[in-house]
Design a protein around this motif. Structure first.
Motif, PDB file in Angstrom:
ATOM      1  N   UNK A   1      -1.862   8.570  15.548  1.00 34.18           N
ATOM      2  CA  UNK A   1      -1.209   7.712  14.570  1.00 34.18           C
ATOM      3  C   UNK A   1      -1.764   6.302  14.636  1.00 34.18           C
ATOM      4  N   UNK A   2      -1.850   5.670  13.477  1.00 30.46           N
ATOM      5  CA  UNK A   2      -2.140   4.237  13.410  1.00 30.46           C
ATOM      6  C   UNK A   2      -0.811   3.510  13.358  1.00 30.46           C
ATOM      7  N   UNK A   3      -0.526   2.732  14.367  1.00 31.02           N
ATOM      8  CA  UNK A   3       0.736   2.004  14.445  1.00 31.02           C
ATOM      9  C   UNK A   3       0.715   0.795  13.511  1.00 31.02           C
ATOM     10  N   UNK A   4       1.873   0.188  13.260  1.00 29.19           N
ATOM     11  CA  UNK A   4       1.921  -0.966  12.361  1.00 29.19           C
ATOM     12  C   UNK A   4       1.018  -2.131  12.767  1.00 29.19           C
TER      13      UNK A   4
ATOM     14  N   UNK B   1       0.839  -1.192   0.000  1.00 28.11           N
ATOM     15  CA  UNK B   1       0.000   0.000   0.000  1.00 28.11           C
ATOM     16  C   UNK B   1       0.876   1.244   0.000  1.00 28.11           C
ATOM     17  N   UNK B   2       0.243   2.365  -0.221  1.00 31.14           N
ATOM     18  CA  UNK B   2       0.852   3.678  -0.030  1.00 31.14           C
ATOM     19  C   UNK B   2      -0.215   4.594   0.541  1.00 31.14           C
ATOM     20  N   UNK B   3       0.211   5.638   1.218  1.00 29.25           N
ATOM     21  CA  UNK B   3      -0.717   6.579   1.838  1.00 29.25           C
ATOM     22  C   UNK B   3      -0.565   7.935   1.159  1.00 29.25           C
ATOM     23  N   UNK B   4      -1.676   8.469   0.697  1.00 26.11           N
ATOM     24  CA  UNK B   4      -1.684   9.785   0.060  1.00 26.11           C
ATOM     25  C   UNK B   4      -2.284  10.821   1.003  1.00 26.11           C
TER      26      UNK B   4
ATOM     27  N   UNK C   1       4.223   4.562  10.929  1.00 26.90           N
ATOM     28  CA  UNK C   1       2.781   4.381  10.979  1.00 26.90           C
ATOM     29  C   UNK C   1       2.104   5.387  10.075  1.00 26.90           C
ATOM     30  N   UNK C   2       0.802   5.531  10.237  1.00 29.63           N
ATOM     31  CA  UNK C   2       0.004   6.457   9.438  1.00 29.63           C
ATOM     32  C   UNK C   2      -0.520   7.555  10.356  1.00 29.63           C
ATOM     33  N   UNK C   3      -0.045   8.770  10.158  1.00 34.18           N
ATOM     34  CA  UNK C   3      -0.495   9.900  10.969  1.00 34.18           C
ATOM     35  C   UNK C   3      -1.851  10.369  10.446  1.00 34.18           C
ATOM     36  N   UNK C   4      -2.834  10.384  11.318  1.00 37.65           N
ATOM     37  CA  UNK C   4      -4.188  10.726  10.880  1.00 37.65           C
ATOM     38  C   UNK C   4      -4.658  12.081  11.397  1.00 37.65           C
ATOM     39  N   UNK C   5      -3.963  12.639  12.386  1.00 37.41           N
ATOM     40  CA  UNK C   5      -4.236  14.019  12.780  1.00 37.41           C
ATOM     41  C   UNK C   5      -3.054  14.556  13.571  1.00 37.41           C
ATOM     42  N   UNK C   6      -2.963  15.887  13.604  1.00 36.96           N
ATOM     43  CA  UNK C   6      -1.892  16.553  14.328  1.00 36.96           C
ATOM     44  C   UNK C   6      -2.488  17.705  15.126  1.00 36.96           C
ATOM     45  N   UNK C   7      -2.054  17.834  16.368  1.00 34.10           N
ATOM     46  CA  UNK C   7      -2.433  18.989  17.173  1.00 34.10           C
ATOM     47  C   UNK C   7      -1.264  19.964  17.125  1.00 34.10           C
ATOM     48  N   UNK C   8      -1.470  21.137  16.491  1.00 32.12           N
ATOM     49  CA  UNK C   8      -0.372  22.054  16.227  1.00 32.12           C
ATOM     50  C   UNK C   8      -0.613  23.393  16.894  1.00 32.12           C
ATOM     51  N   UNK C   9       0.469  24.122  17.122  1.00 32.09           N
ATOM     52  CA  UNK C   9       0.332  25.476  17.631  1.00 32.09           C
ATOM     53  C   UNK C   9      -0.117  26.403  16.501  1.00 32.09           C
TER      54      UNK C   9
END
Length: 505
Positions: free
Chosen positions: A201-204, A102-105, A231-239
């Protein structure tokens, strides 16, 4: 399923007890890892049942678009569009169960098949996970892993806020941030990776984890510059921070003015370090085949609504080919435009060095020599783009345990992006050769002047450039150790299921 229930429960326990130590208890010998590729068609059939209307087979996916033509032409079995962390976890589990590549876009601004679009496998498209939710105190925002730079700027603009986003609106926040994230706002706020407080993140092993400085700090370190290895990062909490309209100006100079231009540009980089962190300057050197001349184009930025900022006065006093054009606009408006996708084939290569006007001059000479080697071929279009890694950005790289990039110097560094675009498959070998020859000669010149810095910006790197060695051997080995701990079956490695982009192993 190849994960037994007991192993699965042990891995959940490992996450609760701490990744760095507890996952070691589940070594590779405890896993029954598949040893051969499985059935992606079967995986797609399973996913089609769960995602009606959001599972697209390649032959019926004409609406799909992506920046690079090479990736657009990549043949995958199916593309799936999840909308939640649980759905992404489910998709990953199905793919692992079938040992399907697979690949993640996210935004899809990479240059090679398997980076964002899977070769013969499943493309996980996070494009529907693009929301931006501002905190009540308006100091942070939760951004979906599939959001584009322009979407985030547009979401923050009504609040009078901004974040450390990309220069190009089509760039996805996920890959941009995992690789570093240099921005027009970096002189004041640093790079994107050092403005992430928390990752989801979704871990392996398909479990969902929250990663921060205090929760799994080793993985928090690794995600700040480690790319797509964990893993696959699905959201980020940013400043986020207050930001009004900004100034953007442009002016083009002739080849006979490049020496003086480089002198003035380096002075501006130095002012940007401490005296005035509102400054942003990048410049690009290119050959115009239509006009048969070399040109130096500047983009002059200022993070306040000041028309024609005085800091650029000396630069703009240099005789130029064009008049100075400048506007004041919001970041949302300035990144809103998105041109047609999939029209060009692209390759990048990168080099970082300590401040050196002399090296800049030699780089131009090297660029010219390589342009001449193209002869009458005008369908391959290289340009050399340069800007600084400002002192404030480097200082912020040491915060919250530090990131993985290995940059710790006084003052600024200079990062260079060689960008080559073309449209014909027949020109692939020529374009690849140009990039490899140029960067090799540029590197040798930097070494000869003793100004080479080993850092290679992963988001600008070419295949074959040793990105992680450039982080320093200690950092590289630490990343490898963390990757092995959380991914004993090698799902996110060069021999696993997501093989694209740059791998630590």
């Amino acid at each position: 399923m190849w994960y037994t229930r007991s192993v699965f429960l042990l891995e959940l326990l490992a996450l609760r007890l701490g990744l760095a130590s507890a996952v070691n208890a589940i070594s590779a010998k405890n896993h029954t890892c598949p040893i051969q590729e499985g059935a992606c068609q079967q995986a797609c059939e399973r996913l089609a049942l769960e995602f009606p209307g959001r599972l697209h087979y390649k032959d019926a996916d004409a609406a799909f678009a992506i920046w690079d033509q090479k990736q657009l032409q990549t043949v995958y079995v199916c593309r799936v569009e999840p909308v939640s962390s649980k759905e992404v976890a489910f998709v990953l589990q199905v793919l692992v169960d079938n040992w399907c590549r697979f690949a993640v876009k996210c935004g899809g601004h990479s240059r090679f098949p398997d980076d964002s679009v899977s070769v013969g496998g499943v493309t996980i498209d996070l494009g529907l996970m693009n929301t931006t939710v501002v905190s009540d105190d308006r100091t942070t925002a939760r951004i979906g892993g599939g959001a584009l730079t322009r979407q985030v700027f547009s979401a923050l603009d009504p609040y009078g806020l901004a974040y450390v986003g990309g220069r190009v609106g089509q760039v996805g926040i996920g890959g941009f941030t995992l690789g570093g994230g240099t921005s027009v706002l970096s002189a004041k706020h640093g790079w994107a990776l050092d403005n992430v407080l928390e990752y989801e993140i979704i871990l392996p092993n398909s479990t969902i984890a929250t990663i921060s400085e205090n929760q799994h700090p080793d993985l928090y370190y690794a995600l700040r510059g480690g790319g797509n290895n964990f893993g696959i990062v699905i959201s980020l909490n940013v400043t986020v921070f207050p930001q009004g309209p900004v100034y953007t100006g442009s002016r083009t100079f002739g080849d006979d003015q490049t020496d003086q231009f480089l002198d003035e540009a380096e002075k501006i980089f130095t002012v940007e370090d401490a005296e005035d962190t509102n400054i942003g300057l990048e410049y690009r050197y290119a050959y115009s085949a239509a006009q048969n001349r070399y040109v130096m184009s500047s983009t002059q930025r200022y993070a306040e609504p000041v028309l024609n900022p005085p800091v650029f006065k000396s630069l703009n006093a240099i005789p130029a080919l064009s008049n100075l054009t400048g506007t004041i606009n919001s970041l949302a408006n300035s990144t809103r435009f998105s041109g047609p996708l999939g029209q060009t084939r692209n390759i990048f290569a990168s080099l970082t060095h300590y401040p050196s006007v002399e090296l800049g001059k030699q780089a131009i000479g090297i660029f010219k020599n390589n342009i001449q080697s193209l002869g009458n071929l005008t369908s391959v279009n290289p340009e050399l783009i340069t800007y600084s890694i400002p002192a404030v950005a480097i200082e912020k790289m040491q915060l919250r345990g530090g990131n993985a990039l290995g940059i710790n110097v006084d003052g600024h560094l200079v990062v260079n992006l060689l960008s080559v675009s073309w449209v014909r498959t027949a020109d692939d070998a020529t374009a690849y050769s140009f990039a490899e020859r140029f960067i090799a000669s540029f590197r040798q010149a930097a070494e000869d002047l003793n100004v080479l810095h080993p850092f290679i910006y992963i988001n600008y790197a070419n295949k074959g450039q040793d990105v992680f060695t450039g982080y320093g051997e200690e950092n590289k080995q630490r990343l490898i150790s963390i990757q092995r701990d959380i991914d004993p079956c090698g799902i996110f490695t060069s021999y696993g299921l997501w093989r694209g982009f740059f791998k630590v192993q």
